[in-house]
Design an enzyme around this catalytic site. Structure first.
Site, PDB file in Angstrom:
ATOM      1  N   VAL A  81       0.710  -1.242  -0.014  1.00  0.00           N
ATOM      2  CA  VAL A  81      -0.083  -0.113   0.115  1.00  0.00           C
ATOM      3  C   VAL A  81       0.879   1.094   0.015  1.00  0.00           C
ATOM      4  CG1 VAL A  81      -1.903   1.209   1.212  1.00  0.00           C
ATOM      5  CG2 VAL A  81      -1.876  -1.084   1.176  1.00  0.00           C
ATOM      6  N   LYS A  82       0.626   1.992  -1.185  1.00  0.00           N
ATOM      7  CA  LYS A  82       1.294   3.265  -1.140  1.00  0.00           C
ATOM      8  C   LYS A  82       0.670   4.506  -0.652  1.00  0.00           C
ATOM      9  CE  LYS A  82       4.258   4.835  -4.996  1.00  0.00           C
ATOM     10  NZ  LYS A  82       4.218   4.917  -6.501  1.00  0.00           N
ATOM     11  N   LEU A  83       1.499   5.095   0.317  1.00  0.00           N
ATOM     12  CA  LEU A  83       0.563   6.214   0.999  1.00  0.00           C
ATOM     13  C   LEU A  83       1.595   7.511   0.972  1.00  0.00           C
ATOM     14  CD1 LEU A  83       0.324   3.859   4.248  1.00  0.00           C
ATOM     15  CD2 LEU A  83      -1.675   4.957   3.031  1.00  0.00           C
TER      16      LEU A  83
END
Ligand code: E4P
Length: 216
Positions: A81-83
């Site tokens: 998951v890219k945040l």
């Protein structure tokens, strides 16, 4: 050093699947891919590579970011998951990392952002070297600072050098000890394609042809 392909194009991933560890996408790349069903599209990419596939949340507030991150992680075991490196992004990173979900803290432009990403348990932090270079700042000096900070503080977060614009960026990232790079297909192609290699092959082929003519 791990190599990621920076694309959301399934054909491009398939072309280089044998030499890459994984894939990084972002909302612009997903939009460019014109996919109708995000889940199906991500699954297709995940099936092509053995490593992680970064997929970015589109929300910017903590609660929705967290919910979106959990939803993305359910698509496939290899989703990372890219945040964004914002207050809300860091908060969501801490929650997701604690839940054992791989995370990639993106849009990192300063050493303190990288420090906080590591403290929040990020799997990867992505310093954007090309975009910094575009502003007149030396993007690689940010990578060097993060390498030194993580070494001094013994942080386990991996440095994934992003926004790569040339094979020289790849070389510099490797020399600085970065854990990973992500690059678009055309840069990966430039990493193995060299005019002297092409020329050398032409000369060898001509010499073999000339020799076979002279013996026959
Ligand atoms: C990384 O994860 C990003 O998707 C990417 O490297 C951004 O690159 P750009 O600055 O060329 O858009």
């Amino acid at each position: 050093m791990e190599i990621f392909l920076d694309t959301a194009n399934v054909d491009e991933v398939a072309t280089y699947a044998d030499i890459i560890n994984g894939v990084t996408t972002n909302p612009s790349l997903i939009a460019k891919s014109r996919c109708n069903d995000l889940c199906e599209h991500i699954i297709k990419i995940c099936r092509l590579v053995s490593g992680l596939v970064s997929v970015e949340v589109s929300s910017i507030e903590y609660d929705s970011m967290l919910a979106e991150g959990k939803m993305l992680a359910k698509i496939h075991d290899n989703v990372c998951v890219k945040l964004p490196c914002t207050r809300d992004g860091l908060k969501a990173c801490k929650q997701l990392s604690t839940a054992g979900i791989p995370t990639n803290m993106t849009l990192c432009f300063s050493p303190p952002q990288a420090l906080l990403a590591a403290k929040c348990g990020a799997t990867y932090v992505s310093p954007f070297v090309g975009r910094l270079d575009d502003t007149g700042y030396d993007g690689m000096s940010l990578v060097e600072d993060i390498v030194n900070i993580y070494k001094a503080q013994k942080y386990g977060t991996k440095i994934l050098v992003a926004s790569i614009r040339s094979p020289q960026h790849v070389t510099q990232a490797a020399m600085l000890g970065a854990d990973a790079v992500t690059m678009p297909p055309q840069i990966l192609w430039q990493c193995f394609e060299h005019p002297f290699t092409v020329k050398g092959l032409e000369i060898f082929a001509k010499d073999v042809k000339d020799l076979s003519k002279s013996v026959s």
